[in-house]
Enzyme design. Structure first.
Site, short mmCIF file in Angstrom:
data_model
loop_
_atom_site.label_atom_id
_atom_site.label_comp_id
_atom_site.label_asym_id
_atom_site.label_seq_id
_atom_site.Cartn_x
_atom_site.Cartn_y
_atom_site.Cartn_z
N LYS A 24 -8.76 -1.21 5.70
CA LYS A 24 -8.98 -1.62 4.31
C LYS A 24 -8.01 -2.72 3.88
CE LYS A 24 -9.19 2.78 3.62
NZ LYS A 24 -9.37 4.19 3.28
N HIS A 41 0.85 -1.19 0.00
CA HIS A 41 0.00 0.00 0.00
C HIS A 41 0.88 1.24 0.00
CE1 HIS A 41 -3.46 2.55 0.82
NE2 HIS A 41 -2.69 3.20 1.67
N SER A 71 -7.76 3.77 9.54
CA SER A 71 -8.51 3.82 8.28
C SER A 71 -7.80 3.00 7.19
CB SER A 71 -8.67 5.29 7.85
OG SER A 71 -9.04 5.39 6.50
N ARG A 109 -14.98 12.98 9.01
CA ARG A 109 -13.68 13.60 9.34
C ARG A 109 -13.38 14.74 8.37
NH1 ARG A 109 -9.91 8.80 8.65
NH2 ARG A 109 -8.27 10.36 8.92
N ASP A 158 -15.51 2.88 7.66
CA ASP A 158 -14.43 3.81 7.30
C ASP A 158 -14.94 4.86 6.32
OD1 ASP A 158 -11.63 4.76 7.00
OD2 ASP A 158 -11.93 4.01 4.96
N1 URA Z 1 -6.13 7.48 3.37
C1 URA Z 1 -7.04 6.68 3.96
O1 URA Z 1 -7.38 5.63 3.43
N2 URA Z 1 -7.55 7.05 5.14
C2 URA Z 1 -7.21 8.18 5.76
O2 URA Z 1 -7.70 8.46 6.83
C3 URA Z 1 -6.28 9.01 5.13
C4 URA Z 1 -5.75 8.64 3.93
#
Ligand code: URA
Ligand code: CA
Length: 433
Positions: free
Chosen positions: A187, A82, A183, A168, A161
C-alpha cells in the site's frame, strides 16, 4: 504452472519464483484461483516464511494488482509515514504540517479507522468543512503549493491485498510477519512516495504486542522498501499506554493543535520529533538527525508548524479558525471526571482497553458501517509514572450519553495505581534502517 504444485513447493520449504508469485496474485485477484488453494498456500507461508526475494516479489505483485499513484509532478523527495496503528495516535495530524513546515513535501493518502484505533481522515473531518475527496490533479497541485495535502484511499489501490487480507482474516493467517510486511508495504509503494518512515508500535495497544515481533516486522518492512528502491526506515515505539492525553477524533485534533503550537504532551511531541527527523533526513533536507530535530522543534515554537496546518485545513475546505478557537470543534454534551480510588503512582494504563472504551462511547467503528461520534472520547489527566491523589482526576470522559456505568467500570479495570514509585515506560525502543 499450476496452483497444486506451488502449494506443494511452499509446503516443502522451497522459495517461489517471481513468475510463480505473480501467477498466484494475479490469478487470485481475477478469480481464476479459488479461495481454498490460496488458503493452503497462505498457511504454508505462515509456517515456512518467505525469502527476501519472495517478499519483494509478493509486494510488487500486489502493487501491480491495481492503481498506483503517480507523484512525479510533485517537486522534491516525497516521504510518507506509516504507523502500524495505536490508541490515541495523533502523530500524522502533527507530522504532516510539521514536516511540510521544513519544506519537505508530504502527499498523504489516508484511511478511516476500524476498531479501537482511529483513522486520520475521521479525525480531520471533525474540522467543519474539511474534506479529502480530491482529484489526483488537485492533490498534486496542493502538495506543490502548501507542501502538504491528504487524500482519501482510492478504491482500486492494491485490490490483491484487500482480497488476501479478507481471506487471511478467516484462515488464521493474519499474524504472519511476511504477510503483514508485504501487505503494509504494497500500500505504501502504490501510494507513490520516494521514502518511507515506519512507526512500528509495540505493547498492549499494538498489533505486535511483543518487542521481538515488532522488531522482526520492522526489519522485514525496511528490507522490502530498500530492495524496491524506497529509502525506508523504522522506529519502534511504545503503545503500552495511549499516546498523548487525548483519545477521540475532535479531541485529538485539539491535541494536535496544541502540539503544533509547542504545547503538546511530552511523549507525543517527542515521537513526532523522532519520526519527523527521520523524514527530513530521508528527504535529504538535512544530513543529520540532530539538524533535523532542531529545525522541527524550532518550527513548533516559532509558529511555522501551526501556520502550515491552518493553510492545509483551509485549502481542503476546513474552517481553519479552529486553530485559534478549539470551541469550534464538535463538543460532547457531558464531561465527566473519573476520580482515582486511591493515592499512589499510576503503573498501568492499558492502551487497547482504553481504546475500546473510547469506541464504546462512539469514537471508533465497531463495524465498517458504524457511524462515529466525532466529539466523544477520553482525555487522560495522568500517565504511567505520575503520582495521583485519591479523588484526583485520572481522566475525563467526553460523552453524549449519560449511561456510563459500564464504561467507567472498564476504565477502572484498565488503569492501575500502585503504592510504589513507577518509572514511565520507554517511548522509543529502537531505530531500524
Ligand atoms: N495492516 C495491514 O495493512 N496489513 C496487515 O496484514 C496487517 C496490518
Ligand atoms: Ca493522543
Amino acid at each position: 504452472m499450476n496452483m497444486y504444485s506451488l502449494i506443494e513447493k511452499k509446503r516443502d520449504g522451497e522459495a517461489l519464483t517471481e513468475e510463480e508469485i505473480h501467477f498466484v496474485v494475479s490469478g487470485y485477484t481475477n478469480g481464476d484461483i479459488p479461495d481454498y488453494q490460496v488458503s493452503a498456500l497462505l498457511m504454508a507461508i505462515y509456517f515456512q516464511g518467505m525469502t527476501e526475494k519472495e517478499l519483494s516479489n509478493l509486494t510488487m505483485a500486489m502493487v501491480h494488482s491495481g492503481d498506483t499513484i503517480d507523484l512525479s509532478k510533485i517537486e522534491g523527495i516525497k516521504v510518507d509515514k506509516h504507523s502500524t496503528g495505536g490508541v490515541g495516535d495523533t502523530t500524522t495530524l502533527i507530522l504532516a504540517p510539521l514536516v511540510a513546515s521544513a519544506g519537505v513535501p508530504l502527499a498523504k493518502m489516508s484511511g478511516r479507522g476500524l476498531g479501537h484505533t482511529g483513522g486520520t481522515i475521521d479525525k480531520l473531518e471533525s474540522v467543519p468543512g474539511f474534506h479529502v475527496e480530491l482529484s489526483t490533479e488537485e492533490f498534486v497541485e496542493l502538495v506543490n503549493k502548501n507542501k502538504v495535502a491528504v487524500i482519501g484511499q482510492s478504491g482500486n489501490i492494491t485490490p490483491a491485498d484487500k482480497k488476501l487480507y479478507s481471506l487471511r482474516d478467516v484462515t488464521a493467517t493474519v499474524n504472519a510477519i511476511p504477510l503483514i510486511a508485504s501487505s503494509i508495504m504494497s500500500k505504501k509503494i502504490a501510494a507513490g512516495s520516494d521514502a518511507i518512515v515506519l512507526d512500528v508500535k509495540t505493547g498492549a495497544g499494538a498489533f505486535m504486542k511483543e518487542l521481538d515481533d515488532a522488531r522482526a516486522l520492522a526489519k522485514s518492512m525496511v528490507k522490502i522498501g530498500n530492495q524496491l528502491n524506497r529509502n525506508t526506515k523504522a522506529v519502534i515505539s511504545d503503545m503500552s499506554q495511549p499516546l498523548g492525553f487525548a483519545i477521540g477524533n475532535a479531541l485529538e485534533v485539539k491535541e494536535a493543535i496544541d502540539t503544533l503550537k509547542g504545547a503538546g504532551p511530552k511523549d507525543l511531541t517527542e515521537l513526532c520529533l523522532v519520526l519527523g527527523s527521520q523524514m527530513l533526513v530521508a528527504a535529504k533536507r538535512t544530513d543529520t538527525l540532530d539538524e533535523a530535530r532542531q529545525i522541527l522543534s524550532d518550527n513548533l515554537k516559532n509558529g511555522k508548524a501551526i501556520s502550515v496546518f491552518e493553510t492545509f485545513l483551509k485549502s481542503q475546505g476546513g474552517d481553519s479558525s479552529v486553530v485559534h478557537n478549539s470551541d469550534l470543534l464538535p463538543k460532547a454534551a457531558l464531561q465527566v471526571d473519573l476520580p482515582s480510588k486511591s493515592s499512589g503512582y499510576v503503573s498501568k494504563i492499558t492502551a487497547n482497553e482504553l481504546g475500546t472504551a473510547a469506541m464504546m462511547l462512539g469514537a471508533g467503528r465497531q463495524t465498517k458501517e458504524s457511524e462515529i461520534d466525532l466529539a466523544v472520547g477520553l482525555v487522560l489527566n495522568k500517565k504511567v509514572g505520575d503520582f495521583v491523589e485519591k479523588g484526583e482526576t485520572l481522566l475525563t470522559i467526553h460523552s453524549n450519553s449519560e449511561d456510563l456505568d459500564a464504561i467507567k467500570e472498564n476504565i477502572y479495570q484498565s488503569i492501575k495505581v500502585d503504592e510504589n514509585k513507577v518509572e514511565p515506560p520507554k517511548l522509543i525502543y529502537e531505530l531500524i534502517d
